[in-house]
Design a protein around this motif. Structure first.
Motif, PDB file in Angstrom:
ATOM      1  N   ARG A 131       0.801  -1.228   0.000  1.00 34.19           N
ATOM      2  CA  ARG A 131       0.000   0.000   0.000  1.00 34.19           C
ATOM      3  C   ARG A 131       0.829   1.272   0.000  1.00 34.19           C
ATOM      4  O   ARG A 131       0.386   2.313  -0.474  1.00 34.19           O
ATOM      5  N   GLY A 132       2.028   1.221   0.583  1.00 33.34           N
ATOM      6  CA  GLY A 132       2.818   2.445   0.730  1.00 33.34           C
ATOM      7  C   GLY A 132       2.416   3.247   1.949  1.00 33.34           C
ATOM      8  O   GLY A 132       2.974   4.316   2.201  1.00 33.34           O
ATOM      9  N   TRP A 133       1.478   2.728   2.716  1.00 30.15           N
ATOM     10  CA  TRP A 133       0.994   3.363   3.938  1.00 30.15           C
ATOM     11  C   TRP A 133       0.764   2.289   4.992  1.00 30.15           C
ATOM     12  O   TRP A 133       0.527   1.126   4.666  1.00 30.15           O
ATOM     13  N   GLY A 134       0.815   2.700   6.256  1.00 35.73           N
ATOM     14  CA  GLY A 134       0.452   1.821   7.359  1.00 35.73           C
ATOM     15  C   GLY A 134      -0.516   2.533   8.279  1.00 35.73           C
ATOM     16  O   GLY A 134      -0.433   3.756   8.461  1.00 35.73           O
ATOM     17  N   ALA A 135      -1.456   1.792   8.869  1.00 35.93           N
ATOM     18  CA  ALA A 135      -2.446   2.382   9.760  1.00 35.93           C
ATOM     19  C   ALA A 135      -2.791   1.399  10.868  1.00 35.93           C
ATOM     20  O   ALA A 135      -3.025   0.214  10.610  1.00 35.93           O
ATOM     21  N   LEU A 136      -2.796   1.894  12.114  1.00 41.11           N
ATOM     22  CA  LEU A 136      -3.141   1.079  13.283  1.00 41.11           C
ATOM     23  C   LEU A 136      -4.144   1.820  14.147  1.00 41.11           C
ATOM     24  O   LEU A 136      -4.011   3.028  14.359  1.00 41.11           O
ATOM     25  N   ARG A 137      -5.146   1.092  14.616  1.00 39.50           N
ATOM     26  CA  ARG A 137      -6.037   1.631  15.654  1.00 39.50           C
ATOM     27  C   ARG A 137      -5.580   1.053  16.977  1.00 39.50           C
ATOM     28  O   ARG A 137      -5.525  -0.153  17.154  1.00 39.50           O
ATOM     29  N   VAL A 138      -5.222   1.920  17.946  1.00 44.30           N
ATOM     30  CA  VAL A 138      -4.534   1.501  19.168  1.00 44.30           C
ATOM     31  C   VAL A 138      -5.353   1.903  20.385  1.00 44.30           C
ATOM     32  O   VAL A 138      -5.588   3.093  20.617  1.00 44.30           O
ATOM     33  N   LEU A 236      -0.735   6.564  11.897  1.00 45.80           N
ATOM     34  CA  LEU A 236      -0.598   6.516  10.437  1.00 45.80           C
ATOM     35  C   LEU A 236       0.839   6.851  10.053  1.00 45.80           C
ATOM     36  O   LEU A 236       1.490   7.666  10.716  1.00 45.80           O
ATOM     37  N   ALA A 237       1.326   6.225   8.980  1.00 52.04           N
ATOM     38  CA  ALA A 237       2.674   6.531   8.498  1.00 52.04           C
ATOM     39  C   ALA A 237       2.787   6.175   7.028  1.00 52.04           C
ATOM     40  O   ALA A 237       2.382   5.078   6.621  1.00 52.04           O
ATOM     41  N   PRO A 238       3.327   7.098   6.210  1.00 54.33           N
ATOM     42  CA  PRO A 238       3.590   6.788   4.798  1.00 54.33           C
ATOM     43  C   PRO A 238       5.001   6.250   4.615  1.00 54.33           C
ATOM     44  O   PRO A 238       5.893   6.506   5.436  1.00 54.33           O
ATOM     45  N   VAL A 239       5.215   5.511   3.545  1.00 56.35           N
ATOM     46  CA  VAL A 239       6.567   5.074   3.196  1.00 56.35           C
ATOM     47  C   VAL A 239       7.307   6.257   2.575  1.00 56.35           C
ATOM     48  O   VAL A 239       6.818   6.877   1.633  1.00 56.35           O
ATOM     49  N   GLY A 240       8.451   6.580   3.122  1.00 57.82           N
ATOM     50  CA  GLY A 240       9.241   7.704   2.639  1.00 57.82           C
ATOM     51  C   GLY A 240      10.385   7.228   1.765  1.00 57.82           C
ATOM     52  O   GLY A 240      10.344   6.126   1.226  1.00 57.82           O
TER      53      GLY A 240
END
Length: 429
Positions: A131-138, A236-240
């Motif tokens: 996806r090029g992105w990561g997302a977590l609900r914590v 949330l974090a994008p791939v840099g």
């Protein structure tokens, strides 16, 4: 702030419409992973050409993806709180902090295993590269037994929409589609009698800095409920490392939306090249198939004279007149330029992905040092994705700590192995 179902739906849909290009890119990458069949008999727009050429679909995207997932999944996760100049009592607290973090991750992984899901690092290793992105609900949750437990849910970034505020994430929402039957089983108190069981409903799982609300088709499925986190419990974090860049609209009507360029997947360098690989290999496959049954020319002056035997049969005996001619048709071959093009394209694939040495393939004998130098390409691809996964896990653990320190949660009993591989079971208050 307590928002109505209509407000939540409008906010999320507005953000979703502004990021359509990113979702389209993610969908096309998903097609690469699925190895959707390449069709030589359609044009670029998918219209039938009326031909019946053979089509070849390369497994390059899938094997490349599986290699990256394996590297990321098997990587050792190391958590350290450096001592520095800390005194003995502080060092003890730092050791406890490391155990706390390892215990949180083990508890999260156990809950995932109980739900028949891969562990946290494994899921991130599969989603972030694609996806090029990561997302977590914590979230931390209080259990009925007087203890609390961490609950981390891995979200597919394809369906996550959010908005940034003055102090970070203002709100985030995971949008999914479920049947009315499934929704009714999850929210039995909601009246869905006007729906057939197989009717689909868009579900909005919405979090802001105070509340969690679940909305579906204008209905409040879960009323605003305090989640106990001091801030929006989503990471949330994008791939840099490439930041968001703005493209000025040079030509009238040209799309200057660069949303799809921010947070790129591992397929970015080779998206267009994969089609060329499939096209070239399809040409070779078509020509190879023509060699299976030899074509013959039968020249005769006899009107209506046809061969009764199949010339391709191993035991065929062909009888022709003395003046007749019978000869095989010359095979069609590609030019040397096609072979050169194939080499050039496969070279591009390696430069945009991983060299074939990463899969243990060596065309010539080379030294170990040379192999090591070739495998440095791993860092180009894996490095940015690994850094993103590291950021996601680090920020998720920090969010758990911030929630625990609010004093709204019961003691945490954590088990697992620390850096020294000693088993521990500690209750934190």
């Amino acid at each position: 702030m307590r928002r109505s179902a209509e407000q939540i739906t409008d906010m999320v849909d507005e953000v979703e419409q502004s990021t359509v290009s990113r979702q389209t890119r993610m969908d096309s990458d998903r097609q690469l992973l699925r190895l959707d069949p390449f069709n030589s008999n359609t044009d670029v727009e998918g219209r039938e050409l009326g031909t019946e050429f053979r089509s070849f679909t390369s497994n390059e995207p899938r094997t490349f993806f599986q290699k990256i997932v394996s590297l990321l999944s098997e990587a050792k996760l190391l958590i350290q709180v450096p001592y520095g100049m800390a005194q003995e009592e502080e060092r003890y607290r730092y050791d406890l902090a490391e155990r706390f973090y390892y215990g949180i991750l083990e508890s999260v992984n156990q809950r995932l295993r109980d739900r028949i899901e891969p562990e946290l690092q494994d899921q991130l290793a599969g989603l972030v590269p694609a996806r090029g992105w990561g997302a977590l609900r914590v979230l931390l949750r209080n259990g009925e037994d007087g203890t609390s437990f961490p609950d981390i849910k891995i979200w597919d970034a394809r369906n996550v929409h959010w908005q940034i505020g003055d102090r970070g994430l203002a709100w985030a929402c995971y949008k999914s589609t479920r049947t009315a039957k499934v929704v009714q089983s999850e929210y039995p108190d909601v009246d869905l009698n006007n729906y057939n069981e197989e009717d689909t409903i868009d579900i909005y799982d919405f979090y802001d800095s105070e509340h969690n609300t679940v909305v579906g088709d204008g209905l409040i499925l879960k009323p605003p409920t305090e989640h106990g986190s001091p801030r929006t419990p989503v990471v949330l974090a994008p791939v840099g490392p490439v930041p968001r860049m703005w493209a000025e609209n040079q030509n009238e009507g040209q799309d200057n939306d660069t949303e799809s360029d921010f947070g790129e997947s591992i397929f970015a360098p080779n998206r267009g090249v994969y089609n060329s690989v499939n096209e070239i290999m399809s040409i070779y496959l078509e020509l190879a198939s023509k060699q299976l049954h030899q074509t013959y020319i039968h020249a005769t002056d006899e009107e209506g004279d046809e061969l009764e035997e199949n010339p391709n049969s191993s035991d065929a005996v062909i009888t022709i007149g003395r003046e007749d001619k019978f000869a095989p048709l010359q095979h069609i071959e590609t030019t040397k330029d096609v072979a050169l093009l194939a080499q050039t394209v496969t070279g591009m694939v390696q430069r945009g992905a991983l060299p074939y040495t990463a899969y243990g393939e060596l065309s010539v004998a080379i030294s170990g040092y040379a192999i090591t130098q070739l495998n440095q390409q791993h860092l180009t691809v894996v490095g940015p994705v690994a850094k993103t996964i590291q950021s996601l896990i680090k920020d998720a653990l920090g969010l758990i700590v911030d929630q625990f320190l609010t004093g709204r949660f019961n003691p945490l009993t954590l088990r697992g192995f620390g850096n020294n591989r000693d088993y521990m079971q500690v209750t934190f208050t």
